[in-house]
Design a protein around this motif. Structure first.
Motif, PDB file in Angstrom:
ATOM      1  N   GLU A  61      45.089  43.319  91.906  1.00 25.89           N
ATOM      2  CA  GLU A  61      46.131  44.207  91.895  1.00 25.89           C
ATOM      3  C   GLU A  61      46.960  44.040  91.519  1.00 25.89           C
ATOM      4  OE1 GLU A  61      48.563  43.772  95.539  1.00 25.89           O
ATOM      5  OE2 GLU A  61      48.362  45.670  96.256  1.00 25.89           O
ATOM      6  N   MET A  62      47.649  41.871  91.137  1.00 22.01           N
ATOM      7  CA  MET A  62      48.845  41.625  90.247  1.00 22.01           C
ATOM      8  C   MET A  62      48.772  41.913  88.516  1.00 22.01           C
ATOM      9  SD  MET A  62      48.655  37.709  92.313  1.00 22.01           S
ATOM     10  CE  MET A  62      50.297  37.050  90.871  1.00 22.01           C
ATOM     11  N   ARG A  63      46.662  41.463  88.542  1.00 22.25           N
ATOM     12  CA  ARG A  63      46.930  41.711  86.773  1.00 22.25           C
ATOM     13  C   ARG A  63      46.899  43.167  86.538  1.00 22.25           C
ATOM     14  NH1 ARG A  63      44.847  38.919  82.301  1.00 22.25           N
ATOM     15  NH2 ARG A  63      43.052  40.390  81.073  1.00 22.25           N
ATOM     16  N   ASP A 108      38.841  33.299  84.178  1.00 30.33           N
ATOM     17  CA  ASP A 108      39.231  33.216  83.708  1.00 30.33           C
ATOM     18  C   ASP A 108      40.692  34.377  83.035  1.00 30.33           C
ATOM     19  OD1 ASP A 108      37.413  35.145  84.497  1.00 30.33           O
ATOM     20  OD2 ASP A 108      35.476  34.870  82.685  1.00 30.33           O
ATOM     21  N   ALA A 109      39.785  35.350  83.840  1.00 25.03           N
ATOM     22  CA  ALA A 109      41.036  36.235  84.385  1.00 25.03           C
ATOM     23  C   ALA A 109      42.234  36.551  85.094  1.00 25.03           C
ATOM     24  CB  ALA A 109      40.432  37.887  84.201  1.00 25.03           C
ATOM     25  N   THR A 110      42.507  35.515  85.132  1.00 27.63           N
ATOM     26  CA  THR A 110      44.096  34.942  85.790  1.00 27.63           C
ATOM     27  C   THR A 110      45.489  34.905  84.598  1.00 27.63           C
ATOM     28  OG1 THR A 110      44.460  32.900  85.380  1.00 27.63           O
ATOM     29  CG2 THR A 110      43.459  33.734  87.550  1.00 27.63           C
ATOM     30  N   THR A 111      44.598  35.279  82.981  1.00 28.92           N
ATOM     31  CA  THR A 111      46.006  35.267  82.478  1.00 28.92           C
ATOM     32  C   THR A 111      45.814  35.986  81.808  1.00 28.92           C
ATOM     33  OG1 THR A 111      45.653  33.101  82.077  1.00 28.92           O
ATOM     34  CG2 THR A 111      47.344  34.329  80.439  1.00 28.92           C
ATOM     35  N   LEU A 112      47.535  37.125  81.076  1.00 29.66           N
ATOM     36  CA  LEU A 112      46.886  38.629  79.819  1.00 29.66           C
ATOM     37  C   LEU A 112      48.211  38.354  79.025  1.00 29.66           C
ATOM     38  CD1 LEU A 112      46.975  41.692  80.695  1.00 29.66           C
ATOM     39  CD2 LEU A 112      49.598  41.045  82.054  1.00 29.66           C
ATOM     40  N   GLU A 151      50.060  33.922  83.289  1.00 28.44           N
ATOM     41  CA  GLU A 151      49.786  33.027  83.547  1.00 28.44           C
ATOM     42  C   GLU A 151      50.047  33.463  85.248  1.00 28.44           C
ATOM     43  OE1 GLU A 151      48.724  29.616  81.432  1.00 28.44           O
ATOM     44  OE2 GLU A 151      50.543  29.841  80.858  1.00 28.44           O
ATOM     45  N   ARG A 152      48.390  32.962  86.519  1.00 27.41           N
ATOM     46  CA  ARG A 152      48.737  32.717  87.479  1.00 27.41           C
ATOM     47  C   ARG A 152      48.703  34.164  88.120  1.00 27.41           C
ATOM     48  NH1 ARG A 152      52.642  28.101  88.721  1.00 27.41           N
ATOM     49  NH2 ARG A 152      51.597  26.530  87.585  1.00 27.41           N
ATOM     50  N   LEU A 153      48.167  35.107  87.781  1.00 25.82           N
ATOM     51  CA  LEU A 153      47.782  36.575  88.539  1.00 25.82           C
ATOM     52  C   LEU A 153      46.120  36.243  88.346  1.00 25.82           C
ATOM     53  CD1 LEU A 153      48.959  38.308  85.077  1.00 25.82           C
ATOM     54  CD2 LEU A 153      50.617  37.723  86.745  1.00 25.82           C
ATOM     55  N   ILE A 208      53.648  32.447  85.413  1.00 25.97           N
ATOM     56  CA  ILE A 208      54.003  32.176  84.100  1.00 25.97           C
ATOM     57  C   ILE A 208      54.470  32.961  83.092  1.00 25.97           C
ATOM     58  CG2 ILE A 208      54.324  29.949  82.503  1.00 25.97           C
ATOM     59  CD1 ILE A 208      53.974  28.209  84.959  1.00 25.97           C
ATOM     60  N   VAL A 209      55.296  33.284  82.644  1.00 24.12           N
ATOM     61  CA  VAL A 209      55.367  34.527  81.126  1.00 24.12           C
ATOM     62  C   VAL A 209      55.966  33.202  80.132  1.00 24.12           C
ATOM     63  CG1 VAL A 209      56.263  36.383  80.080  1.00 24.12           C
ATOM     64  CG2 VAL A 209      55.934  36.461  82.950  1.00 24.12           C
TER      65      VAL A 209
END
Length: 148
Positions: free
Chosen positions: A122-124, A8-12, A116-118, A97-98
């Motif tokens: 670290e990426m997030r 649920d946290a892979t999208t910023l 998406e797909r973070l 994906i942005v």
């Protein structure tokens, strides 16, 4: 090893209102001269090596620190939506994906960025700090006297 981000946290998602028309803000994302003025880490120069702004078209940005950002445009709907894949060293060989949605507020524009797909913390964290910094630079550029 860095633990994965929960599903649920892979999208910023970030929102920002810019004091410029929707067409002007959209152009800042698709014109090479404009991108080179703002789309880079602070203090570094970035070169637009390729920019094929149509669905299926590719882009490549080369930053003077040796980082290259590459991707493919998934949706190009001026001046409403822009969506593309994103790949660079920070995403560890993955493709993220942005998506940018541009909302007309008259003389201002709201941009909603969805990344998406973070898949790692670290990426997030990197993009949670990076995108707002880029938005700050974009706001300065589009509020200036030079036309985009």
């Amino acid at each position: 090893m860095i633990p994965p981000v929960p599903d649920d946290a892979t999208t910023l998602v970030l929102r920002r209102v810019f004091k410029a028309t929707r067409a002007r803000v959209f152009r800042a994302w698709i014109e090479p001269e404009a991108l080179q003025r703002w789309f880079r880490p602070r203090g570094l120069h970035m070169t637009v090596s390729r920019l094929d702004t149509w669905e299926g078209g590719a882009f490549r940005f080369d930053v003077e620190n040796g980082v290259s950002i590459t991707g493919t445009y998934l949706h190009v709907l001026p001046p409403q939506r822009l969506s593309f894949t994103w790949s660079d060293a920070s995403v560890q060989g993955q493709e993220t994906i942005v998506t940018l949605d541009f909302f007309d507020l008259g003389t201002s524009t709201e941009v909603v960025l969805t990344h998406e797909r973070l898949t790692t913390q670290e990426m997030r964290a990197l993009f949670s700090g990076g995108w707002p910094s880029l938005f700050d630079t974009l706001a300065q550029v589009i509020s200036g006297p030079q036309d985009i």
